[in-house]
Enzyme design. Structure first.
Site, PDB file in Angstrom:
ATOM      1  N   ASN A  65      72.786  73.549  48.251  1.00 61.71           N
ATOM      2  CA  ASN A  65      72.022  74.699  48.037  1.00 61.71           C
ATOM      3  C   ASN A  65      73.170  75.900  47.754  1.00 61.71           C
ATOM      4  O   ASN A  65      74.216  76.009  48.701  1.00 61.71           O
ATOM      5  CB  ASN A  65      71.166  74.994  49.010  1.00 61.71           C
ATOM      6  CG  ASN A  65      71.612  74.934  50.467  1.00 61.71           C
ATOM      7  OD1 ASN A  65      72.628  74.214  50.783  1.00 61.71           O
ATOM      8  ND2 ASN A  65      70.688  75.792  51.354  1.00 61.71           N
ATOM      9  N   GLU A  67      72.948  80.003  47.614  1.00 65.55           N
ATOM     10  CA  GLU A  67      72.108  81.015  48.096  1.00 65.55           C
ATOM     11  C   GLU A  67      73.005  82.420  47.304  1.00 65.55           C
ATOM     12  O   GLU A  67      73.967  82.151  46.692  1.00 65.55           O
ATOM     13  CB  GLU A  67      71.884  81.363  49.602  1.00 65.55           C
ATOM     14  CG  GLU A  67      71.096  80.201  50.083  1.00 65.55           C
ATOM     15  CD  GLU A  67      70.657  80.361  51.384  1.00 65.55           C
ATOM     16  OE1 GLU A  67      71.237  81.236  52.255  1.00 65.55           O
ATOM     17  OE2 GLU A  67      69.942  79.353  51.852  1.00 65.55           O
ATOM     18  N   ASN A  68      72.038  83.618  47.338  1.00 63.22           N
ATOM     19  CA  ASN A  68      72.559  84.834  46.810  1.00 63.22           C
ATOM     20  C   ASN A  68      71.903  85.987  47.456  1.00 63.22           C
ATOM     21  O   ASN A  68      70.888  85.808  48.088  1.00 63.22           O
ATOM     22  CB  ASN A  68      71.993  84.845  45.331  1.00 63.22           C
ATOM     23  CG  ASN A  68      72.698  85.775  44.332  1.00 63.22           C
ATOM     24  OD1 ASN A  68      72.286  86.782  44.369  1.00 63.22           O
ATOM     25  ND2 ASN A  68      73.595  85.176  43.695  1.00 63.22           N
ATOM     26  N   ALA A  69      72.730  86.906  47.414  1.00 63.70           N
ATOM     27  CA  ALA A  69      72.345  88.256  48.051  1.00 63.70           C
ATOM     28  C   ALA A  69      71.165  88.705  47.523  1.00 63.70           C
ATOM     29  O   ALA A  69      70.132  89.333  48.338  1.00 63.70           O
ATOM     30  CB  ALA A  69      73.366  89.232  47.939  1.00 63.70           C
ATOM     31  N   CYS A  70      70.643  88.456  46.305  1.00 65.63           N
ATOM     32  CA  CYS A  70      69.416  88.559  45.666  1.00 65.63           C
ATOM     33  C   CYS A  70      68.715  86.976  45.898  1.00 65.63           C
ATOM     34  O   CYS A  70      68.716  86.194  45.160  1.00 65.63           O
ATOM     35  CB  CYS A  70      69.441  88.802  44.265  1.00 65.63           C
ATOM     36  SG  CYS A  70      68.005  89.176  43.324  1.00 65.63           S
ATOM     37  N   TYR A  71      67.879  87.207  46.932  1.00 69.14           N
ATOM     38  CA  TYR A  71      67.482  86.151  47.596  1.00 69.14           C
ATOM     39  C   TYR A  71      66.776  85.028  46.622  1.00 69.14           C
ATOM     40  O   TYR A  71      66.944  83.846  46.832  1.00 69.14           O
ATOM     41  CB  TYR A  71      66.353  86.436  48.869  1.00 69.14           C
ATOM     42  CG  TYR A  71      66.988  87.093  50.098  1.00 69.14           C
ATOM     43  CD1 TYR A  71      68.494  86.990  50.016  1.00 69.14           C
ATOM     44  CD2 TYR A  71      66.028  87.547  50.881  1.00 69.14           C
ATOM     45  CE1 TYR A  71      68.914  87.811  51.285  1.00 69.14           C
ATOM     46  CE2 TYR A  71      66.675  88.187  52.126  1.00 69.14           C
ATOM     47  CZ  TYR A  71      67.997  88.284  52.367  1.00 69.14           C
ATOM     48  OH  TYR A  71      68.618  88.897  53.303  1.00 69.14           O
ATOM     49  N   CYS A  76      68.279  75.261  45.123  1.00 70.38           N
ATOM     50  CA  CYS A  76      68.401  74.246  45.987  1.00 70.38           C
ATOM     51  C   CYS A  76      69.309  73.320  45.466  1.00 70.38           C
ATOM     52  O   CYS A  76      69.718  73.186  44.412  1.00 70.38           O
ATOM     53  CB  CYS A  76      66.931  73.713  46.111  1.00 70.38           C
ATOM     54  SG  CYS A  76      65.762  74.518  46.754  1.00 70.38           S
ATOM     55  N   GLU A  78      68.920  69.952  45.525  1.00 71.92           N
ATOM     56  CA  GLU A  78      68.427  68.822  44.375  1.00 71.92           C
ATOM     57  C   GLU A  78      68.518  69.214  42.945  1.00 71.92           C
ATOM     58  O   GLU A  78      68.768  68.774  42.197  1.00 71.92           O
ATOM     59  CB  GLU A  78      67.019  68.405  45.024  1.00 71.92           C
ATOM     60  CG  GLU A  78      66.811  67.723  46.183  1.00 71.92           C
ATOM     61  CD  GLU A  78      66.355  68.920  47.099  1.00 71.92           C
ATOM     62  OE1 GLU A  78      67.126  69.962  47.078  1.00 71.92           O
ATOM     63  OE2 GLU A  78      65.522  68.796  48.087  1.00 71.92           O
ATOM     64  N   CYS A 110      61.458  70.947  48.407  1.00 68.12           N
ATOM     65  CA  CYS A 110      60.514  72.028  48.085  1.00 68.12           C
ATOM     66  C   CYS A 110      59.605  71.577  46.919  1.00 68.12           C
ATOM     67  O   CYS A 110      60.239  70.825  46.149  1.00 68.12           O
ATOM     68  CB  CYS A 110      61.135  73.240  47.988  1.00 68.12           C
ATOM     69  SG  CYS A 110      61.993  73.598  46.426  1.00 68.12           S
TER      70      CYS A 110
END
Ligand code: THU
Length: 165
Positions: A65, A67-71, A76, A78, A110
């Site tokens: 995964n 992630e990013n500050a811009c959620y 993911c 997968e 997910c």
């Protein structure tokens, strides 16, 4: 069947025996998913996930995964693994293993990732694992029953859809 160049891009594997993974292969995939998890970039959730995807010709693509500050832009594990494989020309898959740090629970993909897997067929295998390497297997179809997929776009439709659509 080598599905790498499959024009339809759908991974229905005709021969069920070719789908069967050895214990050794399953354990290798789980281990690769755990190694991929080590690369997770997840400063916001602190929830590490790794995935290892086995193609029809036995290549392995991994993902974590990111992630990013811009959620909402986070990706993911997968989907990351699948995108890596597809971008290298692979569209037919035997299995994907998913690993996380959950010790008492099997990591469960997910909904978005289930749909992403389903794009490439509904009969292949998903190995949901715990941090200790124990696992349970479910097919894509079991994870996403009564699904919508590429085939549905070509099913019979009303013939009088207004032209502007
Ligand atoms: N995550 C995955 O990468 N795969 C899953 O199957 C479940 C959730 C990630 C997304 C996010 O970076 C973090 O886990 C917490 O939701």
């Amino acid at each position: 069947m080598d599905g790498v160049k499959s024009s339809r891009g759908v991974a229905d594997i005709e021969n069920p025996s070719s789908r069967h993974l050895s214990q050794e292969t399953v354990e290798m995939l789980i281990r690769r998913s755990q190694e991929a998890k080590e690369k997770a970039y997840c400063p916001y959730s602190n929830f590490r996930v790794g995935a290892a995807l086995l193609t029809l010709d036995n290549s392995v693509f991994t993902g974590c995964n990111v992630e990013n500050a811009c959620y909402n832009l986070g990706v993911c594990a997968e989907r990351n693994a699948l995108s890596k494989a597809v971008s290298e020309g692979y569209r037919s898959f035997k299995a994907i293993a998913v690993g996380s740090d959950l010790s008492d629970q099997f990591i469960s993909p997910c909904g978005g990732c289930r749909q992403f897997m389903r794009e490439f067929g509904s009969k292949w295998e998903v190995y949901l694992s715990k941090a200790d390497g124990s696992y349970r297997m479910m097919t894509v179809d079991e994870l996403l029953p009564v699904s919508f997929g590429p085939e549905d776009l070509t099913m019979k439709k009303l013939s009088d859809i207004p032209a502007e659509y």
